[in-house]
Design a protein around this motif. Structure first.
Motif, PDB file in Angstrom:
ATOM      1  N   ASP A 203      -4.982   3.056  -5.376  1.00  0.00           N
ATOM      2  CA  ASP A 203      -4.182   2.194  -4.500  1.00  0.00           C
ATOM      3  C   ASP A 203      -3.887   0.856  -5.170  1.00  0.00           C
ATOM      4  O   ASP A 203      -2.794   0.321  -5.030  1.00  0.00           O
ATOM      5  CB  ASP A 203      -4.907   1.966  -3.171  1.00  0.00           C
TER       6      ASP A 203
ATOM      7  N   SER B  20      -0.764   0.722  -7.128  1.00  0.00           N
ATOM      8  CA  SER B  20       0.503   0.918  -6.426  1.00  0.00           C
ATOM      9  C   SER B  20       1.308  -0.378  -6.334  1.00  0.00           C
ATOM     10  O   SER B  20       2.477  -0.350  -5.964  1.00  0.00           O
ATOM     11  CB  SER B  20       0.257   1.497  -5.028  1.00  0.00           C
TER      12      SER B  20
ATOM     13  N   ARG C 115       6.488  -4.031  -5.937  1.00  0.00           N
ATOM     14  CA  ARG C 115       6.758  -3.605  -4.572  1.00  0.00           C
ATOM     15  C   ARG C 115       5.463  -3.603  -3.772  1.00  0.00           C
ATOM     16  O   ARG C 115       4.390  -3.670  -4.359  1.00  0.00           O
ATOM     17  CB  ARG C 115       7.427  -2.234  -4.547  1.00  0.00           C
TER      18      ARG C 115
ATOM     19  N   GLY D 132       2.169  -2.450  -1.907  1.00  0.00           N
ATOM     20  CA  GLY D 132       1.247  -1.363  -2.237  1.00  0.00           C
ATOM     21  C   GLY D 132       1.231  -0.298  -1.159  1.00  0.00           C
ATOM     22  O   GLY D 132       1.806  -0.460  -0.079  1.00  0.00           O
ATOM     23  N   TRP D 133       0.539   0.801  -1.472  1.00  0.00           N
ATOM     24  CA  TRP D 133       0.480   1.909  -0.530  1.00  0.00           C
ATOM     25  C   TRP D 133      -0.153   1.498   0.787  1.00  0.00           C
ATOM     26  O   TRP D 133       0.296   1.909   1.850  1.00  0.00           O
ATOM     27  CB  TRP D 133      -0.294   3.076  -1.134  1.00  0.00           C
ATOM     28  N   HIS D 134      -1.224   0.677   0.728  1.00  0.00           N
ATOM     29  CA  HIS D 134      -1.858   0.330   1.993  1.00  0.00           C
ATOM     30  C   HIS D 134      -0.994  -0.616   2.817  1.00  0.00           C
ATOM     31  O   HIS D 134      -1.205  -0.747   4.019  1.00  0.00           O
ATOM     32  CB  HIS D 134      -3.300  -0.190   1.803  1.00  0.00           C
TER      33      HIS D 134
ATOM     34  N   ASP E 169       2.650  -0.273   2.720  1.00  0.00           N
ATOM     35  CA  ASP E 169       3.729   0.618   3.157  1.00  0.00           C
ATOM     36  C   ASP E 169       3.278   1.610   4.217  1.00  0.00           C
ATOM     37  O   ASP E 169       3.958   1.796   5.228  1.00  0.00           O
ATOM     38  CB  ASP E 169       4.313   1.390   1.969  1.00  0.00           C
TER      39      ASP E 169
END
Length: 170
Positions: free
Chosen positions: A141, A144, A149, A151-153, A155
């Motif tokens: 993570d 990401s 952009r 990060g996954w947590h 988005d």
């Protein structure tokens, strides 16, 4: 439907007249510099603007929070022994969840002047914070964020980390 068509036509017109909405596949043209002030963007009522935290601030948040967590975990693991290994997941989860659910920020975010919000500009709900905290356990993570952009947590939980006081409602 008529409003949607009007909006699409305005976006198309802006894309032809502005450096901000240029088609990336279109050949470069230096004439757009002369046309920079050729249109004025009129924000729609109800739009929300905020300034995202920089990559440096996000890294500082991570380093400060990691220091706080190590300071909390180190004595617990040694005092409790093997059972303390369970706290390696439980305490960080509680730390991030409680801090962000109550104050919208962790210790690192207090130092860097940033906060967590829902991407709509409202305060993030406990469910958003729970899913944000859970998503931190996704392997890689932390990587990401490469590429500039969210990060996954961010988005996957519909949250954003922004500068304190940068929310502007139109």
């Amino acid at each position: 439907i008529l409003k949607s068509v009007e909006w699409l036509l305005n976006v198309k017109q802006m894309s032809q007249n502005s450096q901000y909405f240029q088609d990336p596949f279109e050949e470069e043209d230096d004439d757009y510099l002369e046309q920079e002030d050729s249109f004025e963007y009129i924000p729609l009522e109800g739009e929300v603007y905020y300034t995202l935290a920089t990559g440096t601030q996000r890294l500082a948040n991570h380093l400060i929070d990691s220091f706080v967590l190590v300071s909390l975990l180190f004595p617990i693991v040694f005092a409790v022994g093997p059972v303390g290994v369970i706290s390696l997941f439980f305490i960080p989860f509680l730390y991030y969840f409680l801090m962000e659910a109550i104050w919208g920020k962790t210790v690192g975010k207090f130092f860097t002047g940033t906060q967590v919000i829902h991407q709509s500009g409202e305060k993030a709900s406990p469910w958003n914070i729970f899913s944000r905290t859970f998503m931190r356990s996704i392997p890689f993570d932390a990587f990401s964020f490469l590429g500039g952009r969210p990060g996954w947590h961010d988005d996957l939980s519909d949250t954003r980390v922004i500068m304190d006081g940068s929310i502007e409602y139109i």
